[in-house]
Design a protein around this motif. Sequence first.
Motif, PDB file in Angstrom:
ATOM      1  N   ASP A 175       0.706  -1.070  -0.323  1.00 45.79           N
ATOM      2  CA  ASP A 175       0.140  -0.644   0.469  1.00 45.79           C
ATOM      3  C   ASP A 175       0.784   1.028   0.239  1.00 45.79           C
ATOM      4  OD1 ASP A 175      -2.377  -1.271  -0.094  1.00 45.79           O
ATOM      5  OD2 ASP A 175      -2.667  -2.070   2.311  1.00 45.79           O
ATOM      6  N   GLU A 176       1.794   1.212   0.385  1.00 46.16           N
ATOM      7  CA  GLU A 176       3.343   2.399   0.672  1.00 46.16           C
ATOM      8  C   GLU A 176       3.454   2.892  -1.103  1.00 46.16           C
ATOM      9  OE1 GLU A 176       5.495   4.749   0.238  1.00 46.16           O
ATOM     10  OE2 GLU A 176       4.856   3.792   2.848  1.00 46.16           O
ATOM     11  N   PRO A 177       2.564   4.095  -0.588  1.00 48.54           N
ATOM     12  CA  PRO A 177       2.561   4.708  -2.689  1.00 48.54           C
ATOM     13  C   PRO A 177       4.660   4.889  -2.910  1.00 48.54           C
ATOM     14  CG  PRO A 177       1.976   6.499  -0.970  1.00 48.54           C
ATOM     15  CD  PRO A 177       2.269   4.665   0.061  1.00 48.54           C
ATOM     16  N   ASP A 178       5.123   5.729  -2.349  1.00 48.79           N
ATOM     17  CA  ASP A 178       6.596   5.218  -2.849  1.00 48.79           C
ATOM     18  C   ASP A 178       6.653   3.958  -2.823  1.00 48.79           C
ATOM     19  OD1 ASP A 178       9.082   5.548  -2.553  1.00 48.79           O
ATOM     20  OD2 ASP A 178       9.528   7.549  -2.370  1.00 48.79           O
ATOM     21  N   PRO A 179       7.403   2.781  -4.587  1.00 48.76           N
ATOM     22  CA  PRO A 179       8.114   2.338  -4.464  1.00 48.76           C
ATOM     23  C   PRO A 179       8.993   1.735  -3.833  1.00 48.76           C
ATOM     24  CG  PRO A 179       7.325   2.965  -7.126  1.00 48.76           C
ATOM     25  CD  PRO A 179       7.345   4.534  -5.438  1.00 48.76           C
ATOM     26  N   TRP A 180      10.311   2.869  -3.649  1.00 47.75           N
ATOM     27  CA  TRP A 180      11.640   2.634  -3.363  1.00 47.75           C
ATOM     28  C   TRP A 180      11.100   2.074  -1.428  1.00 47.75           C
ATOM     29  CZ3 TRP A 180      16.415   0.580  -3.778  1.00 47.75           C
ATOM     30  CH2 TRP A 180      16.533   0.803  -2.558  1.00 47.75           C
TER      31      TRP A 180
ATOM     32  N   ALA B 197       8.974   1.386  -0.072  1.00 52.85           N
ATOM     33  CA  ALA B 197       7.814  -0.203  -0.183  1.00 52.85           C
ATOM     34  C   ALA B 197       9.193  -0.801   0.252  1.00 52.85           C
ATOM     35  CB  ALA B 197       7.320  -0.265  -0.989  1.00 52.85           C
ATOM     36  N   LEU B 198      10.011  -0.701  -0.838  1.00 56.09           N
ATOM     37  CA  LEU B 198      10.704  -2.102  -1.262  1.00 56.09           C
ATOM     38  C   LEU B 198      12.244  -2.238   0.125  1.00 56.09           C
ATOM     39  CD1 LEU B 198      11.810  -4.627  -2.867  1.00 56.09           C
ATOM     40  CD2 LEU B 198      13.669  -2.760  -3.982  1.00 56.09           C
ATOM     41  N   SER B 199      12.955  -0.828  -0.019  1.00 55.56           N
ATOM     42  CA  SER B 199      13.528  -1.061   1.024  1.00 55.56           C
ATOM     43  C   SER B 199      13.732  -1.231   2.635  1.00 55.56           C
ATOM     44  CB  SER B 199      14.494   0.493   0.963  1.00 55.56           C
ATOM     45  OG  SER B 199      13.297   1.470   1.109  1.00 55.56           O
ATOM     46  N   GLY B 200      11.896  -0.428   2.540  1.00 56.34           N
ATOM     47  CA  GLY B 200      11.682  -0.818   3.973  1.00 56.34           C
ATOM     48  C   GLY B 200      11.157  -2.728   4.290  1.00 56.34           C
ATOM     49  N   VAL B 201      10.838  -3.302   3.228  1.00 56.40           N
ATOM     50  CA  VAL B 201      10.319  -4.948   3.475  1.00 56.40           C
ATOM     51  C   VAL B 201      11.857  -5.669   4.039  1.00 56.40           C
ATOM     52  CG1 VAL B 201      10.404  -7.306   2.178  1.00 56.40           C
ATOM     53  CG2 VAL B 201       8.794  -5.340   2.186  1.00 56.40           C
ATOM     54  N   VAL B 202      12.791  -4.566   3.511  1.00 56.97           N
ATOM     55  CA  VAL B 202      14.388  -5.124   3.332  1.00 56.97           C
ATOM     56  C   VAL B 202      14.845  -5.293   4.937  1.00 56.97           C
ATOM     57  CG1 VAL B 202      17.164  -4.885   2.767  1.00 56.97           C
ATOM     58  CG2 VAL B 202      15.459  -5.054   0.905  1.00 56.97           C
ATOM     59  N   HIS B 203      14.660  -4.057   5.483  1.00 63.89           N
ATOM     60  CA  HIS B 203      15.059  -3.117   6.576  1.00 63.89           C
ATOM     61  C   HIS B 203      14.100  -3.917   7.759  1.00 63.89           C
ATOM     62  CE1 HIS B 203      17.373   0.067   6.188  1.00 63.89           C
ATOM     63  NE2 HIS B 203      16.700   0.844   5.664  1.00 63.89           N
ATOM     64  N   GLY B 204      13.070  -4.476   7.199  1.00 64.52           N
ATOM     65  CA  GLY B 204      12.211  -5.995   8.412  1.00 64.52           C
ATOM     66  C   GLY B 204      12.828  -6.915   8.979  1.00 64.52           C
ATOM     67  N   PHE B 205      12.647  -7.301   7.484  1.00 57.47           N
ATOM     68  CA  PHE B 205      14.003  -8.957   7.016  1.00 57.47           C
ATOM     69  C   PHE B 205      15.256  -8.611   8.300  1.00 57.47           C
ATOM     70  CE2 PHE B 205      16.576 -11.533   5.782  1.00 57.47           C
ATOM     71  CZ  PHE B 205      16.110 -13.252   5.384  1.00 57.47           C
TER      72      PHE B 205
ATOM     73  N   GLN C 167       5.641  -8.295  -6.770  1.00 59.88           N
ATOM     74  CA  GLN C 167       5.390  -7.048  -7.192  1.00 59.88           C
ATOM     75  C   GLN C 167       6.000  -5.188  -6.647  1.00 59.88           C
ATOM     76  OE1 GLN C 167       1.459  -6.946  -6.160  1.00 59.88           O
ATOM     77  NE2 GLN C 167       0.821  -9.022  -5.485  1.00 59.88           N
ATOM     78  N   LEU C 168       6.536  -6.180  -5.701  1.00 62.86           N
ATOM     79  CA  LEU C 168       7.967  -4.664  -4.730  1.00 62.86           C
ATOM     80  C   LEU C 168       8.724  -4.419  -5.850  1.00 62.86           C
ATOM     81  CD1 LEU C 168       7.330  -5.625  -1.270  1.00 62.86           C
ATOM     82  CD2 LEU C 168       6.063  -3.492  -2.525  1.00 62.86           C
ATOM     83  N   VAL C 169       8.892  -5.513  -6.552  1.00 64.84           N
ATOM     84  CA  VAL C 169      10.474  -5.272  -7.184  1.00 64.84           C
ATOM     85  C   VAL C 169       9.893  -4.310  -8.718  1.00 64.84           C
ATOM     86  CG1 VAL C 169      12.895  -6.557  -8.724  1.00 64.84           C
ATOM     87  CG2 VAL C 169      11.406  -7.326  -6.151  1.00 64.84           C
ATOM     88  N   ALA C 170       8.610  -4.883  -9.242  1.00 67.52           N
ATOM     89  CA  ALA C 170       8.352  -4.688 -10.734  1.00 67.52           C
ATOM     90  C   ALA C 170       8.106  -3.656 -10.587  1.00 67.52           C
ATOM     91  CB  ALA C 170       6.903  -5.829 -10.784  1.00 67.52           C
ATOM     92  N   ARG C 171       7.132  -3.109  -8.970  1.00 74.17           N
ATOM     93  CA  ARG C 171       6.816  -1.264  -9.492  1.00 74.17           C
ATOM     94  C   ARG C 171       8.164  -0.412  -8.791  1.00 74.17           C
ATOM     95  NH1 ARG C 171       3.887  -0.526  -4.163  1.00 74.17           N
ATOM     96  NH2 ARG C 171       3.916   1.301  -4.315  1.00 74.17           N
ATOM     97  N   ALA C 172       9.113  -1.273  -8.412  1.00 73.70           N
ATOM     98  CA  ALA C 172      10.217  -0.126  -8.138  1.00 73.70           C
ATOM     99  C   ALA C 172      11.169  -0.075  -9.512  1.00 73.70           C
ATOM    100  CB  ALA C 172      10.768  -0.856  -6.521  1.00 73.70           C
ATOM    101  N   ARG C 173      11.431  -1.356  -9.960  1.00 76.63           N
ATOM    102  CA  ARG C 173      12.274  -0.676 -11.484  1.00 76.63           C
ATOM    103  C   ARG C 173      10.994   0.265 -12.754  1.00 76.63           C
ATOM    104  NH1 ARG C 173      12.816  -6.565 -12.166  1.00 76.63           N
ATOM    105  NH2 ARG C 173      10.703  -6.674 -13.585  1.00 76.63           N
ATOM    106  N   GLU C 174       9.634  -0.026 -13.036  1.00 84.34           N
ATOM    107  CA  GLU C 174       8.864   0.302 -13.567  1.00 84.34           C
ATOM    108  C   GLU C 174       9.074   2.123 -12.734  1.00 84.34           C
ATOM    109  OE1 GLU C 174       5.228  -1.213 -13.523  1.00 84.34           O
ATOM    110  OE2 GLU C 174       5.751  -2.794 -14.236  1.00 84.34           O
TER     111      GLU C 174
END
Length: 197
Positions: free
Chosen positions: A72-77, A79-87, A124-131
Amino acid sequence: MDAELNRLRIIAVARAAFAGEGLDLPMREIARRAGLGIATVHRHFPARSDLVTAALAELVAECRGDMRASLDEPDPWRALSGVVHGFAKHRLRDRGLNEALFGSHPAAAAFAVDRREQARAMEQLVARAREAGAVRPDVTVEDVRVCLGAIASFRLGHSATDLQRLVELLLIGLAADASASPERGARRLRPRRQAIP
């Protein structure tokens, strides 16, 4: 009443044990730490997978919610970096959770659906960030999984600061133009830069 209290005690002890030592800790040791006999543990949880499911269900549900929030995070970066930090945060706190959601431990079979959903969400997160041009155009979901694998293999004898540095370096490697423009890469990283507790 005593039976339910015993069950809750076993779950609490198992959750703490799995977080610190992984899912292979013997059931007998969990019984010992709970101050109960092994028969009592098996009466409530006939198989290790039953105990793993009960001990990690709440944490897995939290991860499910975190991933939905990332989608749901509108900023793709972010969103993706947040998942990495969470991991990385869970790497320090919840070894068993990582094994359940990202490993192949047989006792975590009950979370197979969650694992598939996490994998699809990551795609989905990676695709969004790449796009959006937030990551290098050649970055794939497999590259992100390699980064998560590096975090998962981080030796817990090192400090949280060392793990934070590893996460930052991995994110710089994913970020668009980070190597060509350090300032741009730093700017992209800054919104999600956070100390890992």
